[in-house]
Design a protein around this motif. Sequence first.
Motif, PDB file in Angstrom:
ATOM      1  N   ARG A 148     -71.338 -80.485 -28.445  1.00  0.00           N
ATOM      2  CA  ARG A 148     -72.630 -80.372 -28.176  1.00  0.00           C
ATOM      3  C   ARG A 148     -73.068 -80.034 -26.302  1.00  0.00           C
ATOM      4  O   ARG A 148     -73.930 -79.149 -25.493  1.00  0.00           O
ATOM      5  CB  ARG A 148     -73.595 -81.014 -28.326  1.00  0.00           C
ATOM      6  N   VAL A 149     -72.394 -80.670 -25.819  1.00  0.00           N
ATOM      7  CA  VAL A 149     -72.420 -80.690 -24.129  1.00  0.00           C
ATOM      8  C   VAL A 149     -71.613 -79.083 -23.818  1.00  0.00           C
ATOM      9  O   VAL A 149     -72.291 -78.356 -22.725  1.00  0.00           O
ATOM     10  CB  VAL A 149     -71.252 -81.510 -23.616  1.00  0.00           C
ATOM     11  N   LEU A 150     -70.524 -79.129 -24.219  1.00  0.00           N
ATOM     12  CA  LEU A 150     -70.133 -77.788 -24.032  1.00  0.00           C
ATOM     13  C   LEU A 150     -71.176 -75.888 -24.000  1.00  0.00           C
ATOM     14  O   LEU A 150     -71.136 -75.340 -23.573  1.00  0.00           O
ATOM     15  CB  LEU A 150     -68.196 -77.226 -24.459  1.00  0.00           C
ATOM     16  N   GLU A 160     -61.324 -70.360 -19.823  1.00  0.00           N
ATOM     17  CA  GLU A 160     -61.292 -70.771 -21.481  1.00  0.00           C
ATOM     18  C   GLU A 160     -62.073 -71.071 -21.719  1.00  0.00           C
ATOM     19  O   GLU A 160     -62.177 -71.131 -23.095  1.00  0.00           O
ATOM     20  CB  GLU A 160     -59.925 -71.672 -21.271  1.00  0.00           C
ATOM     21  N   GLY A 161     -62.972 -72.488 -21.129  1.00  0.00           N
ATOM     22  CA  GLY A 161     -64.225 -72.582 -21.332  1.00  0.00           C
ATOM     23  C   GLY A 161     -65.131 -71.214 -21.584  1.00  0.00           C
ATOM     24  O   GLY A 161     -65.542 -71.422 -23.177  1.00  0.00           O
ATOM     25  N   ARG A 162     -65.808 -70.324 -21.290  1.00  0.00           N
ATOM     26  CA  ARG A 162     -65.754 -68.924 -21.462  1.00  0.00           C
ATOM     27  C   ARG A 162     -65.097 -68.293 -22.848  1.00  0.00           C
ATOM     28  O   ARG A 162     -66.222 -68.384 -24.297  1.00  0.00           O
ATOM     29  CB  ARG A 162     -65.778 -68.097 -20.711  1.00  0.00           C
ATOM     30  N   ARG A 163     -64.004 -68.434 -23.414  1.00  0.00           N
ATOM     31  CA  ARG A 163     -63.757 -67.789 -24.263  1.00  0.00           C
ATOM     32  C   ARG A 163     -64.711 -69.021 -25.959  1.00  0.00           C
ATOM     33  O   ARG A 163     -64.479 -68.996 -26.506  1.00  0.00           O
ATOM     34  CB  ARG A 163     -61.912 -68.386 -24.640  1.00  0.00           C
ATOM     35  N   GLU A 164     -64.197 -70.468 -25.319  1.00  0.00           N
ATOM     36  CA  GLU A 164     -64.307 -71.485 -26.307  1.00  0.00           C
ATOM     37  C   GLU A 164     -65.464 -71.025 -26.485  1.00  0.00           C
ATOM     38  O   GLU A 164     -65.788 -71.535 -28.106  1.00  0.00           O
ATOM     39  CB  GLU A 164     -63.928 -72.918 -25.461  1.00  0.00           C
ATOM     40  N   PHE A 165     -66.186 -71.038 -25.788  1.00  0.00           N
ATOM     41  CA  PHE A 165     -67.786 -70.956 -26.768  1.00  0.00           C
ATOM     42  C   PHE A 165     -68.702 -69.927 -27.156  1.00  0.00           C
ATOM     43  O   PHE A 165     -69.307 -69.610 -28.232  1.00  0.00           O
ATOM     44  CB  PHE A 165     -68.610 -71.166 -24.838  1.00  0.00           C
TER      45      PHE A 165
END
Lengths: 290, 290
Positions: free
Chosen positions: B37-39, B95-100
């Motif tokens: 949820r935070v991500l 990497e966060g953008r990919r995961e999002f």
Amino acid sequence: MLDPVSRVRRFNRAVTSAVGALDTSFLGRGRPLGAARVLNAIGHGRSDVAEIRDYLALDSGLMSRLLRSLEDEGLIETTAHADDARRRVAKLTREGRREFAAYEALSNAQAESFLAQHSQADALLAAMDLIASALTRERVALNEMDPQSEEARYCLGEYYAELGRRFKQGFDVSLSRDPDARDMRRPRGTFMVAISDTLPIGCVGLKGTDYGYAEIKRLWVAPAARGLRLGRRLMDAAEDAARGLGITLLRLDTNSALPEAGQLYRTTGWREIPRFNDDPYPDLFFEKQL
Amino acid sequence: MLDPVSRVRRFNRAVTSAVGALDTSFLGRGRPLGAARVLNAIGHGRSDVAEIRDYLALDSGLMSRLLRSLEDEGLIETTAHADDARRRVAKLTREGRREFAAYEALSNAQAESFLAQHSQADALLAAMDLIASALTRERVALNEMDPQSEEARYCLGEYYAELGRRFKQGFDVSLSRDPDARDMRRPRGTFMVAISDTLPIGCVGLKGTDYGYAEIKRLWVAPAARGLRLGRRLMDAAEDAARGLGITLLRLDTNSALPEAGQLYRTTGWREIPRFNDDPYPDLFFEKQL
DNA sequence: AGCATTATCTGACTTTAGTCAGATAATGCG
DNA sequence: CGCATTATCTGACTAAAGTCAGATAATGCT
């Protein structure tokens, strides 16, 4: 922004936060959500432990502990099932009924306050019915019920009201050949109601006659449940019931002001035949050999 | 069974289990729900840690730990806020953008599969819009936006389409006096869009003139948002903006085929005046002294 | 500068939910 | 009867969520 997927996701977000608030309200009585859910399942008439476990998707160990904690609180009693002593049956104690009533009151108050906050309640309720029906489509149960049960009478009332709206000349039951309830009970016939989570959303009658055929009567699907192929499911069930009763020929009458009905019949093996009764309302007649 | 409260509660039940399924989908990527949820909050543009904590109603200790775990995964970076080094700002790494994006794809796929399962998607979407608007009513933001922004053009398109449906003679923008976008930008005027969780659901324009008054134009509320007093809010905001621009006299024209609009004007201090322009569509003219 | 306030973090918890491997007892069936 | 099956229970876990009391550092205000 305005594409269908975004709209669905917006709905999901809106409803998720609203439902979150709803869940926390269940926590207002000093009991973990799991225990509250079990208590409510029992209060709503589910007594068989295995059934509750299945309904709430709980592990058997967890379920056992939740039952124990409700027992310790004095809210429920469990006994062995009469037919099978391995199974357990739970029921509310007097105090459990009081606690369950408190949860019910909470839920009702929440629903009422939601309604009170919104002026266009009718449109909102219709939208909610539609969505609830769509979401629970695969869980719609077709139950054989007495044609004079509360559920059946509700469906018939809605059915007549809709005919009144759709026929140019209106609709008066007393002018039509209202089928005798006895003809829609076994062994002469049957009556089925489609129930979506306690709400009747459709019905169909199979009316026995003394003329070598049975008739399909009162096929109705609630406006909120259209598009879910429920009419077809009801017809299939009625035909299955007819076969079970040894009936080999079915007839029905309908009106061209109900084109979706005629369309359904034509695509499911019915063929148009000449008028076979003197009811003033129908202008289309069908027959199907089983 | 059929009373409004039961219908609301049925909707709640249906939606609760559907939303439950939705939540578990967030668990498909090996990350606890809280961290996911935070991500997602960060991915949707919330960067201020305090804002996220507030939005997700998290304890500060818990929030801190969730941020740490996302940092350890290499999905986010946190830095001190430029203006206030006590506050922290989180942003996604590559990497966060990919995961999002993977979560977004999951949500979209879920929404798409929901739509694909239901034949009457239009009715369903309209119902979902209505409910989402009702649930987020108190969270509708009125934003000043350019009259040529995507959101504004969407609203105007819907507005023209509705006039086309409601005027007997239809509606052709080119025959009407389509206001110049420059007259609805500061300092001559303004344009406001009501946004409910990313979806534009209403608008109003304030058009400056050279004749000692300004005009209210293009007041529109999406069908799904009617009954929430949004028209009144938009008008109030437009009048406030006019006052801020030093405008003391407002005029508007409307058509008697839009009775709810006339009703709104009459009950909010506008008085009818004689025709003051030669636009072929309006037949009612109002004025209000600020 | 001094002091209260604010945002975040850390450590030390508790509660709830959930999992899993047996144990126990009743039942079905050859 | 004996044995597999079934429903429930118990014990021993783990993971996740949430709580709370300080600690730390930056900021606002006088």
